[in-house]
Design a protein around this motif. Structure first.
Motif, PDB file in Angstrom:
ATOM      1  N   GLY A 159      61.309   3.210  31.918  1.00 25.80           N
ATOM      2  CA  GLY A 159      60.650   2.535  33.034  1.00 25.80           C
ATOM      3  C   GLY A 159      61.014   1.070  33.046  1.00 25.80           C
ATOM      4  O   GLY A 159      61.522   0.541  32.065  1.00 25.80           O
ATOM      5  N   ALA A 160      60.753   0.406  34.163  1.00 29.54           N
ATOM      6  CA  ALA A 160      61.098  -1.016  34.283  1.00 29.54           C
ATOM      7  C   ALA A 160      60.222  -1.658  35.348  1.00 29.54           C
ATOM      8  O   ALA A 160      59.527  -0.962  36.088  1.00 29.54           O
ATOM      9  CB  ALA A 160      62.566  -1.176  34.659  1.00 29.54           C
ATOM     10  N   THR A 161      60.285  -2.976  35.441  1.00 31.60           N
ATOM     11  CA  THR A 161      59.533  -3.668  36.495  1.00 31.60           C
ATOM     12  C   THR A 161      60.223  -3.448  37.815  1.00 31.60           C
ATOM     13  O   THR A 161      61.441  -3.580  37.892  1.00 31.60           O
ATOM     14  CB  THR A 161      59.545  -5.208  36.316  1.00 31.60           C
ATOM     15  N   ILE A 162      59.427  -3.154  38.840  1.00 28.39           N
ATOM     16  CA  ILE A 162      60.047  -2.969  40.154  1.00 28.39           C
ATOM     17  C   ILE A 162      60.018  -4.271  40.957  1.00 28.39           C
ATOM     18  O   ILE A 162      60.586  -4.351  42.022  1.00 28.39           O
ATOM     19  CB  ILE A 162      59.360  -1.833  40.939  1.00 28.39           C
ATOM     20  N   ASP A 163      59.342  -5.289  40.429  1.00 28.22           N
ATOM     21  CA  ASP A 163      59.341  -6.593  41.117  1.00 28.22           C
ATOM     22  C   ASP A 163      59.440  -7.715  40.091  1.00 28.22           C
ATOM     23  O   ASP A 163      60.421  -7.827  39.396  1.00 28.22           O
ATOM     24  CB  ASP A 163      58.112  -6.734  42.035  1.00 28.22           C
ATOM     25  N   ASP A 164      58.401  -8.527  39.955  1.00 32.84           N
ATOM     26  CA  ASP A 164      58.429  -9.644  39.001  1.00 32.84           C
ATOM     27  C   ASP A 164      58.350  -9.142  37.564  1.00 32.84           C
ATOM     28  O   ASP A 164      57.577  -8.241  37.266  1.00 32.84           O
ATOM     29  CB  ASP A 164      57.223 -10.572  39.208  1.00 32.84           C
ATOM     30  N   ALA A 165      59.129  -9.747  36.693  1.00 33.53           N
ATOM     31  CA  ALA A 165      58.967  -9.463  35.265  1.00 33.53           C
ATOM     32  C   ALA A 165      57.673 -10.123  34.798  1.00 33.53           C
ATOM     33  O   ALA A 165      57.171 -11.043  35.442  1.00 33.53           O
ATOM     34  CB  ALA A 165      60.147 -10.016  34.481  1.00 33.53           C
ATOM     35  N   ALA A 166      57.137  -9.650  33.674  1.00 39.82           N
ATOM     36  CA  ALA A 166      55.870 -10.183  33.166  1.00 39.82           C
ATOM     37  C   ALA A 166      55.942 -11.691  32.923  1.00 39.82           C
ATOM     38  O   ALA A 166      55.042 -12.443  33.302  1.00 39.82           O
ATOM     39  CB  ALA A 166      55.465  -9.453  31.888  1.00 39.82           C
ATOM     40  N   GLY A 167      57.046 -12.137  32.311  1.00 37.84           N
ATOM     41  CA  GLY A 167      57.198 -13.556  32.000  1.00 37.84           C
ATOM     42  C   GLY A 167      57.217 -14.429  33.249  1.00 37.84           C
ATOM     43  O   GLY A 167      56.675 -15.542  33.266  1.00 37.84           O
ATOM     44  N   GLU A 168      57.827 -13.880  34.298  1.00 34.80           N
ATOM     45  CA  GLU A 168      57.884 -14.576  35.589  1.00 34.80           C
ATOM     46  C   GLU A 168      56.481 -14.779  36.143  1.00 34.80           C
ATOM     47  O   GLU A 168      56.152 -15.829  36.688  1.00 34.80           O
ATOM     48  CB  GLU A 168      58.639 -13.670  36.577  1.00 34.80           C
ATOM     49  N   ALA A 169      55.637 -13.738  36.007  1.00 36.49           N
ATOM     50  CA  ALA A 169      54.259 -13.822  36.499  1.00 36.49           C
ATOM     51  C   ALA A 169      53.504 -14.919  35.747  1.00 36.49           C
ATOM     52  O   ALA A 169      52.771 -15.705  36.347  1.00 36.49           O
ATOM     53  CB  ALA A 169      53.560 -12.470  36.344  1.00 36.49           C
ATOM     54  N   PHE A 170      53.703 -14.995  34.414  1.00 34.47           N
ATOM     55  CA  PHE A 170      53.080 -16.068  33.625  1.00 34.47           C
ATOM     56  C   PHE A 170      53.504 -17.443  34.152  1.00 34.47           C
ATOM     57  O   PHE A 170      52.680 -18.342  34.319  1.00 34.47           O
ATOM     58  CB  PHE A 170      53.469 -15.944  32.145  1.00 34.47           C
ATOM     59  N   ASP A 171      54.800 -17.595  34.410  1.00 31.98           N
ATOM     60  CA  ASP A 171      55.299 -18.886  34.904  1.00 31.98           C
ATOM     61  C   ASP A 171      54.684 -19.250  36.255  1.00 31.98           C
ATOM     62  O   ASP A 171      54.321 -20.397  36.506  1.00 31.98           O
ATOM     63  CB  ASP A 171      56.827 -18.859  35.039  1.00 31.98           C
ATOM     64  N   LYS A 172      54.573 -18.239  37.144  1.00 29.60           N
ATOM     65  CA  LYS A 172      54.073 -18.531  38.489  1.00 29.60           C
ATOM     66  C   LYS A 172      52.590 -18.856  38.488  1.00 29.60           C
ATOM     67  O   LYS A 172      52.154 -19.759  39.204  1.00 29.60           O
ATOM     68  CB  LYS A 172      54.384 -17.357  39.425  1.00 29.60           C
ATOM     69  N   ILE A 173      51.809 -18.140  37.672  1.00 34.34           N
ATOM     70  CA  ILE A 173      50.371 -18.435  37.605  1.00 34.34           C
ATOM     71  C   ILE A 173      50.158 -19.811  36.961  1.00 34.34           C
ATOM     72  O   ILE A 173      49.300 -20.585  37.385  1.00 34.34           O
ATOM     73  CB  ILE A 173      49.611 -17.328  36.839  1.00 34.34           C
ATOM     74  N   ALA A 174      50.965 -20.129  35.957  1.00 26.61           N
ATOM     75  CA  ALA A 174      50.871 -21.458  35.334  1.00 26.61           C
ATOM     76  C   ALA A 174      51.159 -22.542  36.368  1.00 26.61           C
ATOM     77  O   ALA A 174      50.527 -23.599  36.375  1.00 26.61           O
ATOM     78  CB  ALA A 174      51.847 -21.564  34.164  1.00 26.61           C
ATOM     79  N   ARG A 175      52.100 -22.260  37.268  1.00 26.01           N
ATOM     80  CA  ARG A 175      52.447 -23.243  38.299  1.00 26.01           C
ATOM     81  C   ARG A 175      51.268 -23.446  39.260  1.00 26.01           C
ATOM     82  O   ARG A 175      50.934 -24.565  39.621  1.00 26.01           O
ATOM     83  CB  ARG A 175      53.691 -22.776  39.064  1.00 26.01           C
ATOM     84  N   VAL A 176      50.627 -22.334  39.664  1.00 26.08           N
ATOM     85  CA  VAL A 176      49.484 -22.422  40.578  1.00 26.08           C
ATOM     86  C   VAL A 176      48.333 -23.196  39.920  1.00 26.08           C
ATOM     87  O   VAL A 176      47.592 -23.921  40.572  1.00 26.08           O
ATOM     88  CB  VAL A 176      49.006 -21.002  40.997  1.00 26.08           C
ATOM     89  N   LEU A 177      48.201 -23.052  38.594  1.00 25.91           N
ATOM     90  CA  LEU A 177      47.137 -23.751  37.870  1.00 25.91           C
ATOM     91  C   LEU A 177      47.554 -25.153  37.417  1.00 25.91           C
ATOM     92  O   LEU A 177      46.817 -25.818  36.690  1.00 25.91           O
ATOM     93  CB  LEU A 177      46.716 -22.919  36.641  1.00 25.91           C
ATOM     94  N   ASP A 178      48.763 -25.565  37.805  1.00 29.57           N
ATOM     95  CA  ASP A 178      49.301 -26.885  37.417  1.00 29.57           C
ATOM     96  C   ASP A 178      49.400 -27.053  35.901  1.00 29.57           C
ATOM     97  O   ASP A 178      49.050 -28.108  35.357  1.00 29.57           O
ATOM     98  CB  ASP A 178      48.440 -28.035  37.977  1.00 29.57           C
ATOM     99  N   LEU A 179      49.873 -26.022  35.222  1.00 33.56           N
ATOM    100  CA  LEU A 179      49.965 -26.089  33.755  1.00 33.56           C
ATOM    101  C   LEU A 179      51.387 -26.349  33.270  1.00 33.56           C
ATOM    102  O   LEU A 179      51.644 -26.374  32.075  1.00 33.56           O
ATOM    103  CB  LEU A 179      49.459 -24.779  33.134  1.00 33.56           C
TER     104      LEU A 179
END
Length: 371
Positions: A159-179
């Motif tokens: 199996g694999a990610t069909i969209d964002d990889a997990a690490g990418e999601a961490f980066d994007k949420i950190a960006r939204v939280l200004d971290l």
């Protein structure tokens, strides 16, 4: 044991210039130059910046590794390099360097797969891989469940990610939280002080009709971003620690649940977890818990070996030499979408029936040079 292969590995698939030296399954040197600070102001990795940084770091990093290992380049039994997948320009720097060293030293060259290398690195920590190995690889670029009956020749995608990889999601949420960037370590740290059950974020692809082993994180990412936005629009404070903990819990819950399920379904009694996100403390803890309950042995390398490094490439290269796998030829080219089913890229005369029509970088660059 002098008969164990001594191999140098070069890894440049993203923003770390990694050079490792391995004898058999023993790590002798692991030398890394990271360009992450140069990308931080852009909030993500800039391929052109990465390639330039690899170019500058390559020779010093190789020299540092040889010195650390206390070996001379002439003693090597082979040179291994990540041939893909990864950023095309970045990979090309590593492949070109590996070719130059291998050619100059008269040593065999092994172009290996980045994902297979992430699995093989565990040999340096916990000894030879069981066969088959079930591996959950989680990083900025990939989240995959892989079954490897033979890490040098037979790796199967479950199996694999069909969209964002997990690490990418961490980066994007950190960006939204200004971290800031990268997001993984800072979210991990804040989550420790938050409540993982504070907010019920969605668990992607866990319905009865969803593919059993595939991952999806874009819905989660959107849900978290909307939740934060709603709080801000209402003029309320965003509970950063609770958001971090609840988001992280949603990611880790799905990853571990699917990995354990795959082990049970395939009758594999152990699980290896690798890739940059495997450095996440909550992922390690939950995997430990769930594996123990299911009677599965968990193998996770120490965090420094989980993130991109040269040691993992050297580890797979040494295994290729030990098992007499064919070396690559001088036509080896970087392949940014090298399929996981190819643990390494042997010379043309050994090629499998399926010819890759990927973007063969070096053919393109040759045209550019001479046209």
């Amino acid at each position: 044991m002098a008969d164990e292969p001594l191999v140098l590995g070069i890894e440049t698939s993203c923003d770390e210039t990694g050079v490792g030296i391995v004898r058999g399954t023993t790590l002798l040197a692991d030398s890394i130059a990271s360009s992450v600070d140069e990308h931080a102001r852009f909030g993500g990795v800039v391929p052109e910046v990465a390639s330039r940084a690899h170019l500058e770091a390559m020779v010093p990093t190789i020299e540092r590794a040889l010195k650390e290992a206390g070996v001379s380049a002439r003693d090597l039994d082979g040179i291994a390099v990540t041939a893909g997948p990864g950023l095309a320009g970045a990979l090309l720097v590593g492949v070109s360097a590996a070719k130059a060293y291998a050619y100059a030293l008269g040593k065999p060259l092994y172009g290996v797969n980045h994902l297979a290398s992430h699995i093989c690195v565990d040999q340096l920590e916990h000894g030879p891989l069981p066969e088959p190995t079930m591996a959950l690889l989680v990083s900025g670029g990939h989240s995959s469940l892989l079954l490897a009956p033979d890490i040098t020749a037979d790796v199967r995608p479950m199996g694999a990610t069909i969209d964002d990889a997990a690490g990418e999601a961490f980066d994007k949420i950190a960006r939204v939280l200004d971290l800031g960037f990268p997001g993984g370590p800072v979210i991990d740290r804040l989550a420790k002080e938050g409540d993982p059950e504070a907010i019920a974020f969605p668990r992607g692809l866990t319905g009865p009709r969803d593919p059993a082993y595939d991952f999806s994180f874009s819905g989660l990412k959107t849900a978290v971003a909307r939740w934060i936005e709603a709080r801000r629009n209402a003029g309320e404070d965003v509970p950063v620690r609770d958001v971090a903990a609840s988001f992280q819990e949603a990611v880790v819950d799905v990853l571990t649940r699917k990995a354990v399920r795959a082990c049970k379904d395939e009758g594999v009694d152990h699980l290896m977890i690798g890739g940059g996100v495997a450095a996440n403390s909550r992922l390690r803890a939950m995997a430990e818990e769930r594996c123990e309950r299911a009677g599965i042995r968990l193998r996770v390398p120490r965090p420094k070996l989980c993130t991109d490094n040269g040691a993992m490439v050297a580890a797979l290269g040494a295994e290729m030499v030990a098992r007499n796998r064919p070396a690559s030829d001088w036509e080896l080219s970087a392949d940014s979408s090298l399929p996981v089913t190819d643990p390494h890229v042997p010379g043309e005369h050994h090629h499998h029936s399926h010819v890759h029509d990927h973007d063969h970088v070096h053919e393109i660059s040759k045209d550019n040079l001479y046209s």
